[in-house]
Scaffold this motif. Sequence first.
Motif, PDB file in Angstrom:
ATOM      1  N   ASN A 107       0.833  -1.215   0.000  1.00  0.00           N
ATOM      2  CA  ASN A 107       0.000   0.000   0.000  1.00  0.00           C
ATOM      3  C   ASN A 107       0.861   1.257   0.000  1.00  0.00           C
ATOM      4  N   SER A 108       1.715   1.376  -1.000  1.00  0.00           N
ATOM      5  CA  SER A 108       2.560   2.570  -1.107  1.00  0.00           C
ATOM      6  C   SER A 108       2.644   3.075  -2.542  1.00  0.00           C
ATOM      7  N   SER A 109       1.649   2.735  -3.345  1.00  0.00           N
ATOM      8  CA  SER A 109       1.666   3.190  -4.744  1.00  0.00           C
ATOM      9  C   SER A 109       1.474   4.700  -4.832  1.00  0.00           C
ATOM     10  N   ILE A 110       0.756   5.285  -3.865  1.00  0.00           N
ATOM     11  CA  ILE A 110       0.590   6.745  -3.875  1.00  0.00           C
ATOM     12  C   ILE A 110       1.935   7.420  -3.634  1.00  0.00           C
ATOM     13  N   GLN A 111       2.720   6.889  -2.697  1.00  0.00           N
ATOM     14  CA  GLN A 111       4.056   7.443  -2.464  1.00  0.00           C
ATOM     15  C   GLN A 111       4.931   7.277  -3.702  1.00  0.00           C
ATOM     16  N   LYS A 112       4.747   6.181  -4.413  1.00  0.00           N
ATOM     17  CA  LYS A 112       5.494   5.980  -5.658  1.00  0.00           C
ATOM     18  C   LYS A 112       5.126   7.049  -6.674  1.00  0.00           C
ATOM     19  N   ILE A 113       3.836   7.364  -6.755  1.00  0.00           N
ATOM     20  CA  ILE A 113       3.384   8.421  -7.678  1.00  0.00           C
ATOM     21  C   ILE A 113       4.005   9.754  -7.289  1.00  0.00           C
ATOM     22  N   ILE A 114       4.063  10.041  -5.975  1.00  0.00           N
ATOM     23  CA  ILE A 114       4.657  11.296  -5.515  1.00  0.00           C
ATOM     24  C   ILE A 114       6.120  11.377  -5.925  1.00  0.00           C
ATOM     25  N   GLN A 115       6.846  10.268  -5.766  1.00  0.00           N
ATOM     26  CA  GLN A 115       8.259  10.264  -6.144  1.00  0.00           C
ATOM     27  C   GLN A 115       8.445  10.436  -7.640  1.00  0.00           C
ATOM     28  N   GLU A 116       7.492   9.922  -8.428  1.00  0.00           N
ATOM     29  CA  GLU A 116       7.629   9.997  -9.873  1.00  0.00           C
ATOM     30  C   GLU A 116       6.945  11.218 -10.464  1.00  0.00           C
ATOM     31  N   ASN A 117       6.131  11.911  -9.650  1.00  0.00           N
ATOM     32  CA  ASN A 117       5.456  13.105 -10.127  1.00  0.00           C
ATOM     33  C   ASN A 117       6.495  14.169 -10.480  1.00  0.00           C
TER      34      ASN A 117
ATOM     35  N   ASN B 114       8.598  13.614 -12.806  1.00  0.00           N
ATOM     36  CA  ASN B 114       9.681  12.822 -13.372  1.00  0.00           C
ATOM     37  C   ASN B 114      10.944  12.900 -12.519  1.00  0.00           C
ATOM     38  N   ALA B 115      10.851  12.363 -11.296  1.00  0.00           N
ATOM     39  CA  ALA B 115      11.983  12.413 -10.366  1.00  0.00           C
ATOM     40  C   ALA B 115      13.213  11.720 -10.934  1.00  0.00           C
ATOM     41  N   LYS B 116      13.020  10.626 -11.682  1.00  0.00           N
ATOM     42  CA  LYS B 116      14.163   9.919 -12.260  1.00  0.00           C
ATOM     43  C   LYS B 116      14.981  10.844 -13.148  1.00  0.00           C
ATOM     44  N   GLU B 117      14.285  11.593 -13.993  1.00  0.00           N
ATOM     45  CA  GLU B 117      14.996  12.499 -14.902  1.00  0.00           C
ATOM     46  C   GLU B 117      15.623  13.663 -14.143  1.00  0.00           C
ATOM     47  N   LEU B 118      14.940  14.134 -13.117  1.00  0.00           N
ATOM     48  CA  LEU B 118      15.486  15.229 -12.314  1.00  0.00           C
ATOM     49  C   LEU B 118      16.748  14.790 -11.570  1.00  0.00           C
ATOM     50  N   ILE B 119      16.760  13.556 -11.099  1.00  0.00           N
ATOM     51  CA  ILE B 119      17.953  13.048 -10.423  1.00  0.00           C
ATOM     52  C   ILE B 119      19.108  12.912 -11.408  1.00  0.00           C
ATOM     53  N   ARG B 120      18.827  12.386 -12.583  1.00  0.00           N
ATOM     54  CA  ARG B 120      19.891  12.264 -13.595  1.00  0.00           C
ATOM     55  C   ARG B 120      20.438  13.640 -13.960  1.00  0.00           C
ATOM     56  N   GLU B 121      19.550  14.586 -14.133  1.00  0.00           N
ATOM     57  CA  GLU B 121      19.970  15.952 -14.455  1.00  0.00           C
ATOM     58  C   GLU B 121      20.817  16.537 -13.330  1.00  0.00           C
ATOM     59  N   ALA B 122      20.416  16.283 -12.091  1.00  0.00           N
ATOM     60  CA  ALA B 122      21.165  16.795 -10.941  1.00  0.00           C
ATOM     61  C   ALA B 122      22.576  16.222 -10.908  1.00  0.00           C
ATOM     62  N   VAL B 123      22.697  14.927 -11.129  1.00  0.00           N
ATOM     63  CA  VAL B 123      24.007  14.279 -11.113  1.00  0.00           C
ATOM     64  C   VAL B 123      24.877  14.805 -12.256  1.00  0.00           C
TER      65      VAL B 123
ATOM     66  N   ALA C 286      14.209   4.260  -6.027  1.00  0.00           N
ATOM     67  CA  ALA C 286      14.931   5.531  -5.910  1.00  0.00           C
ATOM     68  C   ALA C 286      16.440   5.314  -5.933  1.00  0.00           C
ATOM     69  N   VAL C 287      16.914   4.326  -5.189  1.00  0.00           N
ATOM     70  CA  VAL C 287      18.353   4.039  -5.138  1.00  0.00           C
ATOM     71  C   VAL C 287      18.875   3.651  -6.512  1.00  0.00           C
ATOM     72  N   GLN C 288      18.116   2.844  -7.226  1.00  0.00           N
ATOM     73  CA  GLN C 288      18.565   2.430  -8.558  1.00  0.00           C
ATOM     74  C   GLN C 288      18.643   3.620  -9.502  1.00  0.00           C
ATOM     75  N   HIS C 289      17.705   4.552  -9.390  1.00  0.00           N
ATOM     76  CA  HIS C 289      17.760   5.765 -10.212  1.00  0.00           C
ATOM     77  C   HIS C 289      19.047   6.547  -9.942  1.00  0.00           C
ATOM     78  N   ILE C 290      19.405   6.663  -8.674  1.00  0.00           N
ATOM     79  CA  ILE C 290      20.614   7.411  -8.305  1.00  0.00           C
ATOM     80  C   ILE C 290      21.860   6.722  -8.850  1.00  0.00           C
ATOM     81  N   ILE C 291      21.944   5.422  -8.656  1.00  0.00           N
ATOM     82  CA  ILE C 291      23.122   4.685  -9.119  1.00  0.00           C
ATOM     83  C   ILE C 291      23.246   4.749 -10.639  1.00  0.00           C
ATOM     84  N   GLU C 292      22.153   4.576 -11.343  1.00  0.00           N
ATOM     85  CA  GLU C 292      22.196   4.641 -12.811  1.00  0.00           C
ATOM     86  C   GLU C 292      22.660   6.010 -13.281  1.00  0.00           C
ATOM     87  N   ALA C 293      22.200   7.060 -12.606  1.00  0.00           N
ATOM     88  CA  ALA C 293      22.614   8.412 -12.988  1.00  0.00           C
ATOM     89  C   ALA C 293      24.104   8.626 -12.763  1.00  0.00           C
TER      90      ALA C 293
END
Length: 371
Positions: free
Chosen positions: A25-35, A37-46, A80-87
């Motif tokens: 029961n954490s799909s809403i938190q997943k949406i918040i993290q991806e709202n 496009n957090a993955k792209e923002l993290i890559r851009e930050a790195v 989230a961790v995998q996004h950071i490592i990939e970036a």
Amino acid sequence: MANMEDTILQYPMVGGEGPQSYTQNSSIQKIIQENGNAKELIREAVMEKLDFKNLDVWFSNHTIRIADLGCSVGPNTFIAVQHIIEAIEFKYLKTHQGNEINLEFQVFFNDQANNDFNTLLRLLPSSRNYFANAVPGSFHGRLFPKSSLHFVHSACSLNWLSKVPEEVAWKEGISFLHTGLAKEVINAYLNQFKNDIDAFLTARAQEIVGGGLMVLIITGRPDGFPLSPTGSSMIFELLGSCLDDLANLGLIKQEKVDSFKLPLYYPNAKEMETIVDRNGYFSIEKMDKSGRDSCIRPGRSMDTHLLIASHLRAAFDSLLKAHFGINDQVVDEIFKCFPKKVANSNLIYDDEGCKDVDLFILLKRKELSLA
């Protein structure tokens, strides 16, 4: 450290992998993290802000150390961790072509001491490319040695206060962040939030190397809006109405309802900017605001209302049991009431007020010495 832990509220998410667990029961938190496009923002930050030469990587066995604070039991923390490592890997390969050294990653998963770390560690991805460690303790204080971390991430956790503000702790009838709260009550919550975030930043400033990065994803509210009416405050108001109903049925005590306080605060972007600037240890490299319709409108399907109820239970189950001294059966009744309460609600929903804001904040540790 031990004394501080004793004074901090500890209400972990529901553990395990059952139907009422945070894992399920954490799909809403997943949406918040991806709202937004957090993955792209993290890559851009790195790519734009992470400088390997200034991170002391070459003097630490080429190991990048990452911490996710407020990790709960997964699965969102692993994403989230995998996004950071990939970036980081992407930038390293792009900037060190022909001179690559195999980077290694050490990841620290942190949450309160009574978090279900057994489930967290059991669910670690089998294909992970990092060494994993569990770190119990409050992120409002120190968790790691000085200058030991290169990247810190925290999502959907910093809204939780370390304690209910003392000014309102013993006042009755102030159960939620709802409409009609007096200004002094709102200021008490804001001041507690400021103190908590300042403590959080000061602790991280000692642990993150100069030039290291920190990403904070926080549910907030639109600029210019009070704490209510927002989508989140309307949810809490309806939940409070359910508690009143159960008190009327004699399932819980009315005095317990009157004394119930949620240790939560939802900041706007300006408040976060002021806190970071006043703390002084970090520079704000980016602040992205993504609107999200969070209102629970009566016209929506019952499945949507049930989904929100199950997510609320995963988050607040331990808090409700601790305050009211109730068992699973009574908690069942609270969250059976909630979807029905939404369907019959006559709250006025303002489209702008319904747009809770998810703040993506990129901070960089300044090259400052600590006193």
